[in-house]
Structures are given as structure tokens and as C-alpha cells.
Scaffold this active site. Structure first.
Site, PDB file in Angstrom:
ATOM      1  N   THR A 158     -12.116   5.835  17.756  1.00 35.29           N
ATOM      2  CA  THR A 158     -11.669   4.524  17.294  1.00 35.29           C
ATOM      3  C   THR A 158     -12.698   3.984  16.316  1.00 35.29           C
ATOM      4  O   THR A 158     -13.899   4.149  16.524  1.00 35.29           O
ATOM      5  CB  THR A 158     -11.473   3.508  18.438  1.00 35.29           C
ATOM      6  N   ARG A 186     -12.077  -2.584  20.111  1.00 29.58           N
ATOM      7  CA  ARG A 186     -11.608  -1.616  21.113  1.00 29.58           C
ATOM      8  C   ARG A 186     -12.779  -0.950  21.819  1.00 29.58           C
ATOM      9  O   ARG A 186     -12.801  -0.831  23.050  1.00 29.58           O
ATOM     10  CB  ARG A 186     -10.726  -0.554  20.447  1.00 29.58           C
ATOM     11  N   CYS A 189     -13.734  -7.972  11.216  1.00 33.77           N
ATOM     12  CA  CYS A 189     -13.792  -6.605  11.737  1.00 33.77           C
ATOM     13  C   CYS A 189     -15.227  -6.163  12.036  1.00 33.77           C
ATOM     14  O   CYS A 189     -15.445  -5.118  12.633  1.00 33.77           O
ATOM     15  CB  CYS A 189     -13.122  -5.629  10.771  1.00 33.77           C
ATOM     16  N   THR A 249      -3.488  10.705   9.077  1.00 37.60           N
ATOM     17  CA  THR A 249      -4.778  11.411   9.024  1.00 37.60           C
ATOM     18  C   THR A 249      -5.451  11.440  10.392  1.00 37.60           C
ATOM     19  O   THR A 249      -5.968  12.478  10.819  1.00 37.60           O
ATOM     20  CB  THR A 249      -5.708  10.738   7.994  1.00 37.60           C
ATOM     21  N   ARG A 278       0.852  -1.187   0.000  1.00 35.22           N
ATOM     22  CA  ARG A 278       0.000   0.000   0.000  1.00 35.22           C
ATOM     23  C   ARG A 278       0.890   1.240   0.000  1.00 35.22           C
ATOM     24  O   ARG A 278       2.058   1.186   0.357  1.00 35.22           O
ATOM     25  CB  ARG A 278      -0.901   0.007   1.243  1.00 35.22           C
ATOM     26  N   GLY A 323      -9.220   6.917   8.431  1.00 34.67           N
ATOM     27  CA  GLY A 323      -8.036   7.490   7.812  1.00 34.67           C
ATOM     28  C   GLY A 323      -6.792   6.718   8.215  1.00 34.67           C
ATOM     29  O   GLY A 323      -6.818   5.921   9.163  1.00 34.67           O
ATOM     30  N   ASN A 324      -5.693   6.929   7.505  1.00 33.48           N
ATOM     31  CA  ASN A 324      -4.449   6.275   7.897  1.00 33.48           C
ATOM     32  C   ASN A 324      -3.903   6.929   9.167  1.00 33.48           C
ATOM     33  O   ASN A 324      -4.509   7.869   9.708  1.00 33.48           O
ATOM     34  CB  ASN A 324      -3.421   6.299   6.759  1.00 33.48           C
ATOM     35  N   SER A 380       0.513   4.066   1.774  1.00 38.31           N
ATOM     36  CA  SER A 380       0.581   4.885   2.986  1.00 38.31           C
ATOM     37  C   SER A 380       1.998   4.877   3.553  1.00 38.31           C
ATOM     38  O   SER A 380       2.791   3.954   3.302  1.00 38.31           O
ATOM     39  CB  SER A 380      -0.392   4.362   4.049  1.00 38.31           C
ATOM     40  N   SER A 406     -12.621   0.755  15.611  1.00 39.53           N
ATOM     41  CA  SER A 406     -12.575  -0.672  15.917  1.00 39.53           C
ATOM     42  C   SER A 406     -13.689  -1.060  16.881  1.00 39.53           C
ATOM     43  O   SER A 406     -13.765  -0.540  18.010  1.00 39.53           O
ATOM     44  CB  SER A 406     -11.216  -1.018  16.539  1.00 39.53           C
TER      45      SER A 406
END
Length: 362
Positions: free
Chosen positions: A144, A149, A260, A171, A25, A167-168, A27, A146
Site C-alpha cells: 500500500t 492504511r 496524503c 499495474t 485522466r 501504479g494505477n 487510466s 497510503s
């Protein structure tokens, strides 16, 4: 933590091409991770030229929606695998947690590199310097995307509110620092360390507060399963402890049919040739939880056991230079723990979590 001793195969008998192309990738973190793998391979095979090709994945393009709400299992891997299938690249470097537990036909994970710290980390807004999740004011907003989490931390820190952030790494940190929307965000400690921002970690979350994601902190090298030369080449990067821990974790999640879109979490440890796996499933709000720990021996019975005749996959991972009995034991441990939780009602918890998450999509 005691590390298993396994023989390392020499590279003198490999007939390698003069140039090998690595897909990744685009990023910053992905490039850093790929550069790390390329440097390790370059030291092992100094006569080979390693060329890196950056690509944009679907997950990189969708920046305004939480990953759990998209429902696609290969958000960060599909385009890379397409290039691998078309022979445009020879191998691909991933964050192993991005790779589904069942790979598309024709692919395998031929190397799992030594794991970085798999814990989750709290990164505070600068105005909250010195605080912890415990001491943040009531109704502070934590970012988050996730479900894992959020489910654990909602239960552990009921005075806080949790909101999606996408975002990465760059970000998300920019959103934290430049806006006043979030008091803190939760990120993988491994990514922060690799990118050189370890000083931003305000708090590491212990297993009592937050179990981590399956394979978090580990890098996986994916190759074409029929390309035995490349498989043998990258297999020198396998870290035995990390492989066995990730095999157990991936087997646990696969047997639960997790991903996920449902909150599944783990913790693993190898000590004195015993592999310990803690696994848990949660409702979306964290109010329901099933959690247990099991262990198994991963000691090699004999030197002969360290060599397997075939390229056998264990939840997508091929590791010929690691004792097959240990790989089988690790995979069985994950399945056994999943079955234990399923007998206690894990399927019902995950089904409801998946349905509630799906309802948010419509």
C-alpha cells in the site's frame, strides 16, 4: 440509510452548447468513471454531444515513488485544471479523494455523484486464496502506498509488514500477481467494482480495522466557477447524502490541514436526518491515535430553505439544489470534530507524522 428528498431542477431552461468537452485522466479506471458521468449527462441532455478528452497527469508519470513522499497536493488534477482554465474542456471528472480541500481560484466542484462503497479492500496473491489479513503468515508483506492504511493496519495486524506499491489499479494488480513480493495489496473497493474486478476482493475492511480516506468512493465534477450554465447542468448529478458526507469529511481534513502526507481517516453515515462523522488521526506507525465521533441534524427546516440565492462553496463544493442549512451543518460538523481532536493533541501527532514523512524525502 435514509436519503434526503430535495427538488431536482429541470433542464429545459438551460441554454447549452451543442458540444460539451469532458476532461479525464487516461487510466482505464478514470475513463470508466468519466464514461459513467457522460452517460448520466447524456440521458439528462440527449440533444448535447459529450466529447471526452484523456490527459496524462503528474501523478500518472511518477510511478516509482509513494504519493506521500512527493508532497504535491494536485498530482492527479493540475493538468486537468490547466485545460479547464484554458477553456480546452468544459468540465473534468475526478475521484473526489484526489481533489484538495482548497481548490485553485476560479474552480468549483459542481457535482458529487452517488458514492460507491468507500471501504478499503484486501486483494490476496493467488497462492493465499482463502486467507485473511488475520491468518496470513508472520512477516507477510502487504502493499500500500497510503500512510492512512499503513498506520491503521500496522496497529491492527502487527504480525504483517507494509511496503509501498505504486501504479494505477492495473499495474498494482499485475505487480501482485506476477511477482512474489507481496502477499496481498490494499485497494479501494470502489475502484475494483467500477473496473469490473469485484471478484478479486478477498476481504472488505470494516471501520474497526480501517477507516477510509476523505471522499473515497465518490466522483466529483469540477468546472469553472463563473460558468453558471455548466454548473447548473451538472448539478443534476448531485447525490444529497454523498454531498453532505463529503462536505463534512473535507471540512474535517481541511481544518486539520491534512492530506496524503499525514494519516487522516474518516467514516460517515446519514440515518434519520442525522449525519454521523467519525474522524481519526494517526502516527505513521499507528501507535498514537486520536479518534472520536460527532453528529448533527441535516434535516431541511422548510421547503424555502432548499433554494439558495448564490453559488456558495462549501470546502470547494457548490450545491445550490441542496438545503444550505444542511450544507452549513455538515461543514460545521467537520470543523467541530477537527477542533475536538486538535484540543486532544492531534496537531502534535500530525506534525510529527509530517516531519517523519518529510525526512524520508530528503
Amino acid at each position: 440509510m435514509a436519503e434526503l428528498k430535495v427538488p431536482v431542477r429541470g433542464n429545459g431552461n438551460l441554454d447549452l452548447p451543442s458540444t460539451i468537452t469532458i476532461g479525464t485522466r487516461k487510466s482505464q479506471l478514470a475513463r470508466i468513471q468519466t464514461d459513467t458521468v457522460a452517460e448520466m449527462l447524456q440521458k439528462l441532455y440527449p440533444s448535447v454531444h459529450f466529447e471526452i478528452v484523456g490527459m496524462t497527469t503528474t501523478g500518472d508519470k511518477i510511478l516509482d515513488t509513494a504519493l506521500s513522499k512527493i508532497g504535491e497536493k494536485s498530482l492527479f488534477t493540475k493538468e486537468l485544471e490547466n485545460a479547464l482554465e484554458r477553456n480546452e474542456v468544459d468540465l473534468v471528472v475526478h475521484s473526489l479523494k484526489d481533489l484538495p480541500t482548497t481548490l485553485p481560484p476560479g474552480f468549483t466542484i459542481a457535482a458529487v455523484c452517488k458514492r460507491e462503497n468507500p471501504q478499503d479492500a484486501v486483494v490476496l496473491h493467488p497462492q493465499n486464496a482463502g486467507k485473511t489479513l488475520d491468518t496470513l503468515p508472520e512477516k507477510s508483506v502487504i502493499g500500500t502506498s497510503s500512510l492512512r492504511r499503513a498506520a491503521q493496519l500496522k496497529k491492527r495486524f502487527p504480525h504483517l509488514e507494509f511496503r509501498d506499491i505504486r501504479g494505477n489499479l492495473n499495474t498494482r494488480l499485475r505487480k501482485l500477481d506476477e511477482k512474489n513480493e507481496f502477499s496481498a495489496i490494499i485497494l479501494a473497493a470502489a475502484g475494483l467494482k467500477r473496473i469490473g474486478w469485484e471478484n478479486r476482493i478477498s476481504q472488505l475492511l470494516d471501520p474497526e480495522d480501517c477507516l477510509y480516506a476523505v471522499s473515497q468512493g465518490a466522483l466529483g465534477v469540477e468546472v469553472r466557477a463563473k460558468d453558471q450554465v455548466i454548473m447548473d447542468m451538472v448539478s443534476a448529478l448531485h447525490d444529497p447524502d454523498t454531498v453532505l458526507r463529503c462536505v463534512a469529511e473535507r471540512a474535517f481534513m481541511k481544518h486539520l490541514e491534512g492530506g496524503c502526507s499525514v494519516p487522516v481517516a474518516v467514516h460517515t453515515l446519514i440515518k434519520d436526518s442525522q449525519l454521523y462523522l467519525t474522524g481519526a488521526v494517526y502516527s505513521l506507525d499507528g501507535s498514537d491515535c486520536l479518534k472520536d465521533t460527532m453528529q448533527t441534524s441535516v434535516a431541511s427546516v422548510s421547503q424555502e430553505d432548499s433554494i439558495t440565492a448564490d453559488y456558495v462553496q462549501h470546502v470547494g463544493i457548490t450545491a445550490k439544489n441542496i438545503p444550505d442549512s444542511a450544507l452549513v451543518a455538515a461543514e460545521k460538523l467537520g470543523v467541530d470534530l477537527a477542533n475536538l481532536l486538535l484540543c486532544q493533541g492531534a496537531k502534535e501527532i500530525l506534525t510529527v507524522a509530517r516531519q517523519l514523512n518529510d525526512a524520508k524525502l530528503s
